[in-house]
Design a protein around this motif. Sequence first.
Motif, mmCIF file in Angstrom:
data_model
loop_
_atom_site.group_PDB
_atom_site.id
_atom_site.type_symbol
_atom_site.label_atom_id
_atom_site.label_comp_id
_atom_site.label_asym_id
_atom_site.label_seq_id
_atom_site.Cartn_x
_atom_site.Cartn_y
_atom_site.Cartn_z
ATOM 1 N N SER A 188 88.629 47.439 37.961
ATOM 2 C CA SER A 188 89.413 48.669 37.903
ATOM 3 C C SER A 188 88.546 49.884 37.583
ATOM 4 O O SER A 188 88.650 50.921 38.228
ATOM 5 C CB SER A 188 90.525 48.520 36.858
ATOM 6 N N LEU A 189 87.684 49.751 36.585
ATOM 7 C CA LEU A 189 86.824 50.874 36.183
ATOM 8 C C LEU A 189 85.826 51.245 37.274
ATOM 9 O O LEU A 189 85.552 52.429 37.502
ATOM 10 C CB LEU A 189 86.087 50.536 34.886
ATOM 11 N N ILE A 190 85.276 50.242 37.966
ATOM 12 C CA ILE A 190 84.335 50.522 39.057
ATOM 13 C C ILE A 190 85.056 51.238 40.190
ATOM 14 O O ILE A 190 84.571 52.244 40.706
ATOM 15 C CB ILE A 190 83.660 49.221 39.552
ATOM 16 N N GLU A 191 86.240 50.722 40.584
ATOM 17 C CA GLU A 191 86.973 51.335 41.689
ATOM 18 C C GLU A 191 87.424 52.757 41.356
ATOM 19 O O GLU A 191 87.549 53.585 42.239
ATOM 20 C CB GLU A 191 88.171 50.470 42.081
ATOM 21 N N ALA A 192 87.665 53.035 40.081
ATOM 22 C CA ALA A 192 88.060 54.385 39.664
ATOM 23 C C ALA A 192 86.841 55.279 39.437
ATOM 24 O O ALA A 192 86.984 56.426 39.033
ATOM 25 C CB ALA A 192 88.904 54.305 38.394
ATOM 26 N N ASN A 193 85.634 54.731 39.677
ATOM 27 C CA ASN A 193 84.367 55.445 39.475
ATOM 28 C C ASN A 193 84.196 55.918 38.039
ATOM 29 O O ASN A 193 83.586 56.948 37.786
ATOM 30 C CB ASN A 193 84.225 56.611 40.457
ATOM 31 N N GLU A 194 84.739 55.124 37.097
ATOM 32 C CA GLU A 194 84.555 55.448 35.686
ATOM 33 C C GLU A 194 83.320 54.780 35.106
ATOM 34 O O GLU A 194 82.853 55.177 34.048
ATOM 35 C CB GLU A 194 85.815 55.089 34.896
ATOM 36 N N VAL A 195 82.843 53.744 35.787
ATOM 37 C CA VAL A 195 81.578 53.112 35.411
ATOM 38 C C VAL A 195 80.776 52.876 36.675
ATOM 39 O O VAL A 195 81.334 52.680 37.752
ATOM 40 C CB VAL A 195 81.753 51.769 34.649
ATOM 41 N N ASN A 196 79.473 52.915 36.534
ATOM 42 C CA ASN A 196 78.571 52.643 37.636
ATOM 43 C C ASN A 196 77.971 51.264 37.378
ATOM 44 O O ASN A 196 77.208 51.096 36.430
ATOM 45 C CB ASN A 196 77.486 53.719 37.692
ATOM 46 N N PRO A 197 78.317 50.256 38.185
ATOM 47 C CA PRO A 197 77.862 48.896 37.883
ATOM 48 C C PRO A 197 76.365 48.725 38.109
ATOM 49 O O PRO A 197 75.773 49.385 38.962
ATOM 50 C CB PRO A 197 78.650 48.041 38.880
ATOM 51 N N SER A 198 75.792 47.830 37.322
ATOM 52 C CA SER A 198 74.394 47.463 37.573
ATOM 53 C C SER A 198 74.347 46.697 38.885
ATOM 54 O O SER A 198 75.365 46.208 39.384
ATOM 55 C CB SER A 198 73.867 46.582 36.441
ATOM 56 N N VAL A 199 73.163 46.562 39.446
ATOM 57 C CA VAL A 199 73.004 45.815 40.686
ATOM 58 C C VAL A 199 73.463 44.371 40.485
ATOM 59 O O VAL A 199 74.134 43.787 41.341
ATOM 60 C CB VAL A 199 71.535 45.868 41.188
ATOM 61 N N GLY A 200 73.141 43.790 39.322
ATOM 62 C CA GLY A 200 73.527 42.410 39.037
ATOM 63 C C GLY A 200 75.032 42.230 39.001
ATOM 64 O O GLY A 200 75.571 41.268 39.569
ATOM 65 N N VAL A 201 75.731 43.144 38.339
ATOM 66 C CA VAL A 201 77.191 43.059 38.263
ATOM 67 C C VAL A 201 77.800 43.267 39.651
ATOM 68 O O VAL A 201 78.701 42.534 40.067
ATOM 69 C CB VAL A 201 77.758 44.083 37.247
ATOM 70 N N LEU A 202 77.301 44.254 40.381
ATOM 71 C CA LEU A 202 77.826 44.506 41.722
ATOM 72 C C LEU A 202 77.589 43.295 42.620
ATOM 73 O O LEU A 202 78.486 42.875 43.367
ATOM 74 C CB LEU A 202 77.189 45.756 42.328
ATOM 75 N N LYS A 203 76.429 42.687 42.553
ATOM 76 C CA LYS A 203 76.113 41.488 43.353
ATOM 77 C C LYS A 203 77.092 40.370 43.018
ATOM 78 O O LYS A 203 77.607 39.696 43.921
ATOM 79 C CB LYS A 203 74.671 41.041 43.074
ATOM 80 N N ARG A 204 77.366 40.172 41.750
ATOM 81 C CA ARG A 204 78.296 39.122 41.314
ATOM 82 C C ARG A 204 79.693 39.374 41.881
ATOM 83 O O ARG A 204 80.359 38.451 42.356
ATOM 84 C CB ARG A 204 78.332 39.094 39.794
ATOM 85 N N ILE A 205 80.132 40.630 41.840
ATOM 86 C CA ILE A 205 81.444 40.987 42.383
ATOM 87 C C ILE A 205 81.469 40.779 43.898
ATOM 88 O O ILE A 205 82.416 40.202 44.442
ATOM 89 C CB ILE A 205 81.816 42.436 42.016
ATOM 90 N N LEU A 206 80.421 41.222 44.570
ATOM 91 C CA LEU A 206 80.371 41.091 46.029
ATOM 92 C C LEU A 206 80.308 39.629 46.467
ATOM 93 O O LEU A 206 80.850 39.276 47.516
ATOM 94 C CB LEU A 206 79.188 41.879 46.596
ATOM 95 N N ASP A 207 79.687 38.784 45.651
ATOM 96 C CA ASP A 207 79.667 37.342 45.943
ATOM 97 C C ASP A 207 81.083 36.779 45.951
ATOM 98 O O ASP A 207 81.362 35.805 46.647
ATOM 99 C CB ASP A 207 78.812 36.583 44.918
ATOM 100 N N GLY A 208 81.989 37.382 45.182
ATOM 101 C CA GLY A 208 83.377 36.941 45.143
ATOM 102 C C GLY A 208 84.172 37.337 46.372
ATOM 103 O O GLY A 208 85.272 36.847 46.593
ATOM 104 N N LEU A 209 83.634 38.219 47.225
ATOM 105 C CA LEU A 209 84.402 38.687 48.382
ATOM 106 C C LEU A 209 84.335 37.769 49.608
ATOM 107 O O LEU A 209 85.366 37.645 50.268
ATOM 108 C CB LEU A 209 83.962 40.121 48.740
ATOM 109 N N PRO A 210 83.324 37.170 50.063
ATOM 110 C CA PRO A 210 81.899 37.402 49.871
ATOM 111 C C PRO A 210 81.365 38.428 50.882
ATOM 112 O O PRO A 210 81.775 38.444 52.029
ATOM 113 C CB PRO A 210 81.288 36.025 50.146
ATOM 114 N N ILE A 211 80.422 39.243 50.402
ATOM 115 C CA ILE A 211 79.701 40.192 51.246
ATOM 116 C C ILE A 211 78.363 40.458 50.558
ATOM 117 O O ILE A 211 78.298 40.502 49.327
ATOM 118 C CB ILE A 211 80.500 41.505 51.458
ATOM 119 N N SER A 212 77.316 40.599 51.344
ATOM 120 C CA SER A 212 75.995 40.844 50.750
ATOM 121 C C SER A 212 75.862 42.304 50.349
ATOM 122 O O SER A 212 76.592 43.169 50.829
ATOM 123 C CB SER A 212 74.891 40.480 51.748
ATOM 124 N N LEU A 213 74.901 42.560 49.462
ATOM 125 C CA LEU A 213 74.626 43.945 49.061
ATOM 126 C C LEU A 213 74.272 44.798 50.279
ATOM 127 O O LEU A 213 74.742 45.931 50.405
ATOM 128 C CB LEU A 213 73.474 43.985 48.050
#
Length: 182
Positions: free
Chosen positions: A35-60
């Motif tokens: 929620s916070l990432i989608e609202a642009n209230e936090v900027n995720p680290s590359v590691g966190v973003l990679k983990r989230i994208l793995d759940g979709l799945p889509i590569s960086l």
Amino acid sequence: MNIDVGARLRYVRMQRGLSQRALAKQAGVTNSSISLIEANEVNPSVGVLKRILDGLPISLSEFFAFEPEKPRQVFYQAEELVEIGKGGISFRQVGENLFGRALQIIKERYEPGADTGRVMLTHEGEEGGVVISGRMELTVGEERRILGPGDAYYFESNRPHRFRCVGPVPCEMVSACTPPTF
């Protein structure tokens, strides 16, 4: 180049038909993180973003390479609304691609007894709506009210909330959420 990571993540998640909660579960992160990432209230680290994208799945690389189309459609026929609900709840969203949009509009229909679940919903933004037909029990925090045709609601979505159709007939509503984080 300034990339809107939040809108891009929301777009990809919705293209895959996932709720924030479902993606969080698949990625092993908290719902509030999505929620916070989608609202642009936090900027995720590359590691966190990679983990989230793995759940979709889509590569960086795929995530940053594609360019979502900007929505251009202005008018929508009833059959063009996009179903994003399931079970006894129908959420028919205005517009398929909400990338770059600040508002989500939904025509909702709850069958008798249907509800959003015992676990209260929370997400960033604000939401409001108007009951068109039937009766809806709405709980927001500690407040609870039964709304009928013509009654309305408007609250900050980070307050825990739950919707439940009461009575023998379906409840229909039109709602809006900003930003489109539901």
